[in-house]
Design an enzyme around this catalytic site. Structure first.
Site, PDB file in Angstrom:
ATOM      1  N   GLY A  10       0.808  -1.279  -0.180  1.00 34.62           N
ATOM      2  CA  GLY A  10       0.045  -0.009   0.044  1.00 34.62           C
ATOM      3  C   GLY A  10       0.814   1.355  -0.009  1.00 34.62           C
ATOM      4  N   ARG A  72       1.011  -4.874  -5.228  1.00 33.05           N
ATOM      5  CA  ARG A  72       0.728  -5.816  -4.162  1.00 33.05           C
ATOM      6  C   ARG A  72       1.118  -7.285  -4.889  1.00 33.05           C
ATOM      7  NH1 ARG A  72      -0.945  -4.326   0.581  1.00 33.05           N
ATOM      8  NH2 ARG A  72      -2.153  -2.436   0.539  1.00 33.05           N
ATOM      9  N   ASP A 103       5.165  -5.406   5.842  1.00 32.12           N
ATOM     10  CA  ASP A 103       5.561  -6.840   6.070  1.00 32.12           C
ATOM     11  C   ASP A 103       5.579  -7.797   4.844  1.00 32.12           C
ATOM     12  OD1 ASP A 103       2.158  -7.777   7.726  1.00 32.12           O
ATOM     13  OD2 ASP A 103       2.745  -6.599   5.646  1.00 32.12           O
ATOM     14  N   THR A 125       4.601   1.600   6.244  1.00 34.65           N
ATOM     15  CA  THR A 125       2.969   1.045   6.324  1.00 34.65           C
ATOM     16  C   THR A 125       2.340   2.258   7.309  1.00 34.65           C
ATOM     17  OG1 THR A 125       1.601  -0.513   6.978  1.00 34.65           O
ATOM     18  CG2 THR A 125       3.439  -0.619   8.166  1.00 34.65           C
ATOM     19  N   ASP A 127      -0.044   1.226   8.959  1.00 37.30           N
ATOM     20  CA  ASP A 127      -0.598   0.582  10.075  1.00 37.30           C
ATOM     21  C   ASP A 127       0.364   0.466  11.359  1.00 37.30           C
ATOM     22  OD1 ASP A 127      -1.554  -2.407   7.318  1.00 37.30           O
ATOM     23  OD2 ASP A 127      -2.467  -0.251   7.946  1.00 37.30           O
ATOM     24  N   ASP A 129       2.525  -1.526  12.029  1.00 35.84           N
ATOM     25  CA  ASP A 129       2.421  -2.822  12.674  1.00 35.84           C
ATOM     26  C   ASP A 129       3.563  -3.490  12.279  1.00 35.84           C
ATOM     27  OD1 ASP A 129       0.240  -4.562  10.256  1.00 35.84           O
ATOM     28  OD2 ASP A 129       2.184  -3.415  10.039  1.00 35.84           O
ATOM     29  N   ARG A 171      -5.401  -2.589   9.011  1.00 34.78           N
ATOM     30  CA  ARG A 171      -5.296  -3.893   8.939  1.00 34.78           C
ATOM     31  C   ARG A 171      -5.821  -4.619  10.413  1.00 34.78           C
ATOM     32  NH1 ARG A 171      -4.384  -6.169   4.115  1.00 34.78           N
ATOM     33  NH2 ARG A 171      -2.668  -4.827   3.466  1.00 34.78           N
TER      34      ARG A 171
HETATM   35  O1  F6P Z   1      -1.760  -2.155   4.693  1.00 35.43           O
HETATM   36  C1  F6P Z   1      -1.953  -0.627   4.432  1.00 35.43           C
HETATM   37  C2  F6P Z   1      -3.788  -0.838   4.327  1.00 35.43           C
HETATM   38  O2  F6P Z   1      -4.122   0.452   4.181  1.00 35.43           O
HETATM   39  C3  F6P Z   1      -4.359  -1.450   5.227  1.00 35.43           C
HETATM   40  O3  F6P Z   1      -4.630  -0.421   6.448  1.00 35.43           O
HETATM   41  C4  F6P Z   1      -5.798  -1.534   4.410  1.00 35.43           C
HETATM   42  O4  F6P Z   1      -6.484  -2.574   5.044  1.00 35.43           O
HETATM   43  C5  F6P Z   1      -5.063  -1.989   3.033  1.00 35.43           C
HETATM   44  O5  F6P Z   1      -3.792  -1.296   2.770  1.00 35.43           O
HETATM   45  C6  F6P Z   1      -6.047  -1.568   1.975  1.00 35.43           C
HETATM   46  O6  F6P Z   1      -5.390  -2.356   0.893  1.00 35.43           O
HETATM   47  P1  F6P Z   1      -5.611  -1.686  -0.610  1.00 35.43           P
HETATM   48  O7  F6P Z   1      -4.929  -0.309  -0.736  1.00 35.43           O
HETATM   49  O8  F6P Z   1      -4.939  -2.859  -1.609  1.00 35.43           O
HETATM   50  O9  F6P Z   1      -7.170  -1.615  -0.785  1.00 35.43           O
END
Ligand code: F6P
Length: 344
Positions: A10, A72, A103, A125, A127, A129, A171
């Site tokens: 992301g 991704r 991660d 990130t 997150d 995390d 997440r």
């Molecule tokens: O990992 C970062 C994040 O923003 C998470 O908080 C969220 O669940 C996910 O990516 C959303 O993924 P995408 O941008 O692929 O919809």
């Protein structure tokens, strides 16, 4: 040497600050830089690795997103994925790679190192995390977005005497909801680390009303668990290349808002912050630490290091194995969660 830069997973505000830092320090030390486009996909397809020049990284410090693009894509899911990544990098004369990611991206980076390709990561990130590090690029800016949203929602909730449910990203961790909720003065914070029954939410809202508090702001993390509502949540089927469920599809914010209105009769509205938390210009904290860790990563890789990552610990830059950072999800500790109970 020629250093490759890659941004994976992301996107987050601060990625361009890190790209700029890696490139500028590399140029200063007399090295060349290549940009890998679209995350790991750029190492699996031809024509996605190009020279980065000083002009390419000029003026990008305050720019959100990533000039390289991201994805991704997971090479580990591709046939001979890791050897193909290494072959593509070497074909473009890249001697060492700086992957900037969370991660998922860093797990692939660790495999690249194990396969003998010089790799030094940078933690990113929203997150927050990743284990071992106090800082991940994007988290501070995301907390700022949540804080501003809660400030804005306070005025309209107060005007209408409503309950406002705000769904935050993060997440499987509650860092964004927790820190944004503390900074934005949320009246209740619900995060994945600590399950909250719907009955507790209802009782809390009635108590507040009984105290004459005619509006409430509840922030709920997208990965939070409310037992009575689990069966209504959707989205478990759709997963990304790293096996992550798209938590936004669970719709916990909407479901919780409907349940509150049904149980209490209090007018309730929901705001899903979604990718607003990933957009826009990076905060000063994200710019400063993306710069510090980007410079540190270059100095490590040109000095022959591999399989490591610069992190922030005790307010300073330290270096740990990449494997340590992706070993487990960094979750909100109980004592920090209990702090929020003082203000609800
Ligand atoms: O990992 C970062 C994040 O923003 C998470 O908080 C969220 O669940 C996910 O990516 C959303 O993924 P995408 O941008 O692929 O919809």
């Amino acid at each position: 040497m020629r250093i490759g830069i890659l941004t994976g997973g992301g996107d987050a505000p601060g990625l361009n600050a890190a790209i700029r830092a890696v490139a500028r320090r590399a140029f200063q030390l007399g090295h060349q830089v290549s940009g890998v486009k679209n995350g790991w996909a750029g190492c699996l397809e031809e024509g996605l690795i190009d020279e980065l020049t000083p002009a390419d990284v000029r003026g990008i410090l305050p720019l959100g997103g990533t000039i390289l693009g991201t994805s991704r894509t997971n090479p580990s899911k591709e046939q001979n994925g890791i050897p193909r990544v290494i072959r593509t990098l070497r074909h473009h004369g890249v001697d060492g790679l700086v992957p900037i990611g969370g991660d998922d991206t860093l797990s692939v980076a660790a495999k690249l190192h194990e396969a003998g390709f010089r790799t030094v990561g940078v933690p990113k990130t929203i997150d927050n995390d990743l284990s071992a590090t106090e800082f991940c690029i994007g988290f501070d800016t995301a907390v700022g977005v949540v804080t501003e949203a809660l400030d804005r929602l306070h005025t309209t909730a107060s005007a209408h005497h409503r309950v406002m449910v705000v769904e935050a990203m993060g997440r499987d961790a509650g860092w964004v909801a927790l820190m944004g909720g503390i900074a934005g003065g949320a009246d209740m914070i619900i995060i994945p680390e600590f399950e909250v029954p719907l009955s507790d939410v209802v009782a809390h809202l009635y108590r507040r009303r009984g105290e004459g508090k005619l509006f409430s702001i509840i922030i709920v993390a997208e990965g939070a668990h409310i037992p009575e509502l689990e069966r209504e949540q959707g989205g478990e089927s759709e997963k990304d290349a790293f096996g992550h469920v798209r938590l936004a599809k669970r719709g916990i914010g909407d479901i919780l808002a409907s349940a509150i209105e049904h149980e209490t009769g209090f007018e309730t509205r929901v705001t899903v912050l979604g990718h607003l938390q990933r957009g826009g210009s990076p905060s000063p904290v994200d710019r400063i630490w993306a710069t510090r860790l980007g410079v540190a990563a270059v100095e490590l890789i040109v000095n022959g290091q591999s399989g490591v990552i610069p992190i922030r610990r005790n307010g300073d830059v330290e270096v740990v194995p990449i494997a340590e950072v992706v070993a487990q999800t960094r979750r909100v500790p109980k004592e920090l969660y209990e702090l929020t109970q003082v203000f609800v």
